[in-house]
Write a protein that holds these residues in place. Structure first.
Motif, mmCIF file in Angstrom:
data_model
loop_
_atom_site.group_PDB
_atom_site.id
_atom_site.type_symbol
_atom_site.label_atom_id
_atom_site.label_comp_id
_atom_site.label_asym_id
_atom_site.label_seq_id
_atom_site.Cartn_x
_atom_site.Cartn_y
_atom_site.Cartn_z
ATOM 1 N N TYR A 196 0.858 -1.188 0.000
ATOM 2 C CA TYR A 196 0.000 0.000 0.000
ATOM 3 C C TYR A 196 0.889 1.231 0.000
ATOM 4 C CZ TYR A 196 0.837 0.192 5.118
ATOM 5 O OH TYR A 196 1.400 0.256 6.374
ATOM 6 N N GLN A 197 0.370 2.308 -0.569
ATOM 7 C CA GLN A 197 1.123 3.561 -0.631
ATOM 8 C C GLN A 197 0.705 4.463 0.520
ATOM 9 O OE1 GLN A 197 1.415 5.596 -4.407
ATOM 10 N NE2 GLN A 197 1.109 3.702 -5.543
ATOM 11 N N TRP A 198 1.698 4.905 1.260
ATOM 12 C CA TRP A 198 1.485 5.771 2.426
ATOM 13 C C TRP A 198 2.281 7.048 2.207
ATOM 14 C CZ3 TRP A 198 4.936 7.398 6.418
ATOM 15 C CH2 TRP A 198 4.321 7.923 7.568
ATOM 16 N N PRO A 199 1.626 8.147 1.847
ATOM 17 C CA PRO A 199 2.370 9.377 1.541
ATOM 18 C C PRO A 199 2.903 10.047 2.796
ATOM 19 C CG PRO A 199 0.017 9.790 1.431
ATOM 20 C CD PRO A 199 0.167 8.322 1.676
ATOM 21 N N MET A 200 4.118 10.539 2.713
ATOM 22 C CA MET A 200 4.697 11.282 3.822
ATOM 23 C C MET A 200 4.427 12.766 3.617
ATOM 24 S SD MET A 200 8.551 10.959 5.427
ATOM 25 C CE MET A 200 8.223 9.354 6.151
ATOM 26 N N ILE A 201 4.200 13.468 4.702
ATOM 27 C CA ILE A 201 3.829 14.870 4.626
ATOM 28 C C ILE A 201 4.955 15.702 4.023
ATOM 29 C CG2 ILE A 201 4.639 15.585 6.910
ATOM 30 C CD1 ILE A 201 1.813 16.986 7.158
ATOM 31 N N GLU A 202 4.595 16.769 3.340
ATOM 32 C CA GLU A 202 5.557 17.552 2.565
ATOM 33 C C GLU A 202 6.111 18.750 3.334
ATOM 34 O OE1 GLU A 202 6.362 16.944 -0.689
ATOM 35 O OE2 GLU A 202 4.815 15.545 -1.372
ATOM 36 N N GLY A 203 7.444 18.896 3.334
ATOM 37 C CA GLY A 203 8.086 20.106 3.855
ATOM 38 C C GLY A 203 8.661 19.960 5.255
ATOM 39 N N PHE A 204 9.701 20.748 5.525
ATOM 40 C CA PHE A 204 10.413 20.656 6.799
ATOM 41 C C PHE A 204 9.511 20.979 7.990
ATOM 42 C CE2 PHE A 204 12.882 22.526 10.243
ATOM 43 C CZ PHE A 204 13.840 21.555 10.455
ATOM 44 N N ALA A 205 8.764 22.076 7.897
ATOM 45 C CA ALA A 205 7.922 22.478 9.031
ATOM 46 C C ALA A 205 6.873 21.420 9.338
ATOM 47 C CB ALA A 205 7.254 23.821 8.735
ATOM 48 N N ALA A 206 6.272 20.853 8.296
ATOM 49 C CA ALA A 206 5.249 19.829 8.499
ATOM 50 C C ALA A 206 5.857 18.547 9.066
ATOM 51 C CB ALA A 206 4.538 19.542 7.181
ATOM 52 N N LEU A 207 7.030 18.175 8.575
ATOM 53 C CA LEU A 207 7.709 16.987 9.097
ATOM 54 C C LEU A 207 8.011 17.149 10.583
ATOM 55 C CD1 LEU A 207 10.241 16.257 6.214
ATOM 56 C CD2 LEU A 207 8.388 14.745 6.949
ATOM 57 N N THR A 208 8.442 18.340 10.963
ATOM 58 C CA THR A 208 8.745 18.604 12.366
ATOM 59 C C THR A 208 7.490 18.497 13.224
ATOM 60 O OG1 THR A 208 10.564 20.070 11.725
ATOM 61 C CG2 THR A 208 9.715 20.300 13.960
ATOM 62 N N LYS A 209 6.404 19.043 12.735
ATOM 63 C CA LYS A 209 5.140 19.007 13.462
ATOM 64 C C LYS A 209 4.667 17.569 13.670
ATOM 65 C CE LYS A 209 0.405 20.795 13.014
ATOM 66 N NZ LYS A 209 -0.504 21.595 12.152
ATOM 67 N N VAL A 210 4.757 16.766 12.618
ATOM 68 C CA VAL A 210 4.308 15.379 12.693
ATOM 69 C C VAL A 210 5.222 14.563 13.596
ATOM 70 C CG1 VAL A 210 4.034 13.263 11.347
ATOM 71 C CG2 VAL A 210 3.113 15.409 10.491
ATOM 72 N N ARG A 211 6.527 14.756 13.449
ATOM 73 C CA ARG A 211 7.478 14.017 14.286
ATOM 74 C C ARG A 211 7.292 14.380 15.764
ATOM 75 N NH1 ARG A 211 12.873 12.398 14.039
ATOM 76 N NH2 ARG A 211 13.385 11.552 16.112
ATOM 77 N N ARG A 212 7.002 15.626 16.047
ATOM 78 C CA ARG A 212 6.761 16.064 17.429
ATOM 79 C C ARG A 212 5.537 15.349 17.997
ATOM 80 N NH1 ARG A 212 6.188 21.448 16.553
ATOM 81 N NH2 ARG A 212 8.447 21.686 16.646
ATOM 82 N N ARG A 213 4.510 15.248 17.184
ATOM 83 C CA ARG A 213 3.293 14.556 17.630
ATOM 84 C C ARG A 213 3.551 13.069 17.821
ATOM 85 N NH1 ARG A 213 -2.167 15.072 17.987
ATOM 86 N NH2 ARG A 213 -3.379 13.222 17.465
ATOM 87 N N GLN A 214 4.314 12.477 16.944
ATOM 88 C CA GLN A 214 4.640 11.061 17.073
ATOM 89 C C GLN A 214 5.374 10.801 18.390
ATOM 90 O OE1 GLN A 214 7.678 9.699 14.454
ATOM 91 N NE2 GLN A 214 7.303 7.544 14.856
ATOM 92 N N ASP A 215 6.371 11.621 18.680
ATOM 93 C CA ASP A 215 7.131 11.444 19.921
ATOM 94 C C ASP A 215 6.231 11.630 21.145
ATOM 95 O OD1 ASP A 215 9.296 11.034 18.303
ATOM 96 O OD2 ASP A 215 10.330 12.898 18.824
ATOM 97 N N ALA A 216 5.331 12.613 21.065
ATOM 98 C CA ALA A 216 4.401 12.843 22.173
ATOM 99 C C ALA A 216 3.469 11.650 22.353
ATOM 100 C CB ALA A 216 3.594 14.114 21.927
ATOM 101 N N GLY A 217 3.080 11.029 21.245
ATOM 102 C CA GLY A 217 2.203 9.871 21.322
ATOM 103 C C GLY A 217 2.873 8.681 21.984
ATOM 104 N N VAL A 218 4.135 8.450 21.650
ATOM 105 C CA VAL A 218 4.877 7.351 22.272
ATOM 106 C C VAL A 218 5.058 7.614 23.768
ATOM 107 C CG1 VAL A 218 7.097 6.158 22.340
ATOM 108 C CG2 VAL A 218 6.033 6.692 20.139
ATOM 109 N N ALA A 219 5.398 8.856 24.110
ATOM 110 C CA ALA A 219 5.568 9.216 25.525
ATOM 111 C C ALA A 219 4.258 9.044 26.295
ATOM 112 C CB ALA A 219 6.070 10.651 25.646
ATOM 113 N N GLU A 220 3.143 9.382 25.658
ATOM 114 C CA GLU A 220 1.843 9.239 26.298
ATOM 115 C C GLU A 220 1.524 7.768 26.576
ATOM 116 O OE1 GLU A 220 -2.481 11.218 25.498
ATOM 117 O OE2 GLU A 220 -1.645 10.051 23.831
#
Length: 275
Positions: A196-220
């Motif tokens: 299956y194709q899973w698109p990654m979000i475009e651009g540095f600012a968006a990547l940072t935002k998503v990665r921040r949320r991912q890390d927060a989710g794991v910590a939660e």
């Protein structure tokens, strides 16, 4: 009417630009007795209307299509709403921007056959991004332990009835996919060959935002469910392995490291698509 073998639940919030391609690919799946439940939640666009417009296409392909339009947002609430009306014992949970290959749903049904609790997903492929930073980041990210771990399930995961009984309602947490995956031991997770194709979000600012949320989710999850992360089963990212990856792809390492450093500067829980 036959009871469907598989219920595919798609939570969709402001996904009018993606849901059509997702449904087109899903309804092109190998012939199976299945239903699709699109749960538009908190949308400010035409997601529900676009999804509803695929009713005839679904019927022609032998699928049942139901579209729920919930005024409130929130992915866990959308997943629970879809689960409440789903008819099949086998459940697949699909992100609205994912494109499945024709054989994937049939392979998931086969993989989930049996009475023992099982979790299954396909083989993810990240399509080429338009943004150069995202292309480089994705190239490096796919070599990291999580992406290389067995059945990571980002964007798509499925369970049989015994597996779904491992938890009740989806909890109101950030990382529902991680929560579900870790309900299963590594030997209970299956990755089928179909892609299956899973698109990654475009651009540095968006990547940072998503990665921040991912890390927060794991910590939660680590805070709310102590010990659950021990089931992750991904190889550790040792200094030696990181150095080897950096030497193999220094540009990719630089972009990944820069995003990682940016993530540490600010925390947040805003929703964002992709990883």
């Amino acid at each position: 009417m036959l009871i469907p073998r598989l219920s595919v639940i798609i939570p969709a919030s402001n996904e009018a630009g993606y849901i059509g391609a997702c449904l087109t690919a899903l309804f092109a799946s190998s012939p199976i007795n299945a239903e699709c439940i699109v749960v538009a939640n908190g949308c400010r666009d035409a997601t529900a209307a676009v999804a509803q417009s695929y009713t005839a296409q679904a019927q022609a392909a032998g699928w049942a299509l139901t579209v729920l339009d919930l005024p409130q947002g929130g992915k866990p609430n959308a997943l629970n709403a879809g689960d409440q009306i789903a008819k099949a014992a086998l459940r697949a949970y699909l992100d609205a921007d994912v494109i499945v290959s024709p054989n994937l749903m049939a392979e998931l049904i086969t993989a989930l056959d049996g009475n023992a609790p099982l979790y299954a997903t396909g083989t993810a492929r990240i399509p080429c991004a338009k943004n150069a930073v995202t292309r480089v980041y994705a190239r490096f990210w796919q070599r990291l332990p999580f992406a290389q771990s067995p059945a990571p399930g980002y964007g798509l995961f499925a369970t049989n009835a015994a597996g779904r009984a491992r938890w009740g309602d989806f909890p109101a947490i950030i990382s529902d996919d991680t929560f579900v995956r870790l309900q299963f031991k590594p030997d209970e997770r299956v990755q089928v060959a179909a892609t299956y194709q899973w698109p990654m979000i475009e651009g540095f600012a968006a990547l940072t935002k998503v990665r921040r949320r991912q890390d927060a989710g794991v910590a939660e999850i680590n805070r709310l469910y102590p010990g659950l992360l021990a089931r992750e089963a991904k190889a550790p990212l040792s200094k030696a392995r990181l150095l080897a990856l950096a030497l193999r792809d220094p540009v990719g390492f630089t972009i990944y490291a820069t995003v990682s450093l940016a993530v540490r500067r600010k925390s947040g829980k805003e929703w964002a698509r992709g990883r």
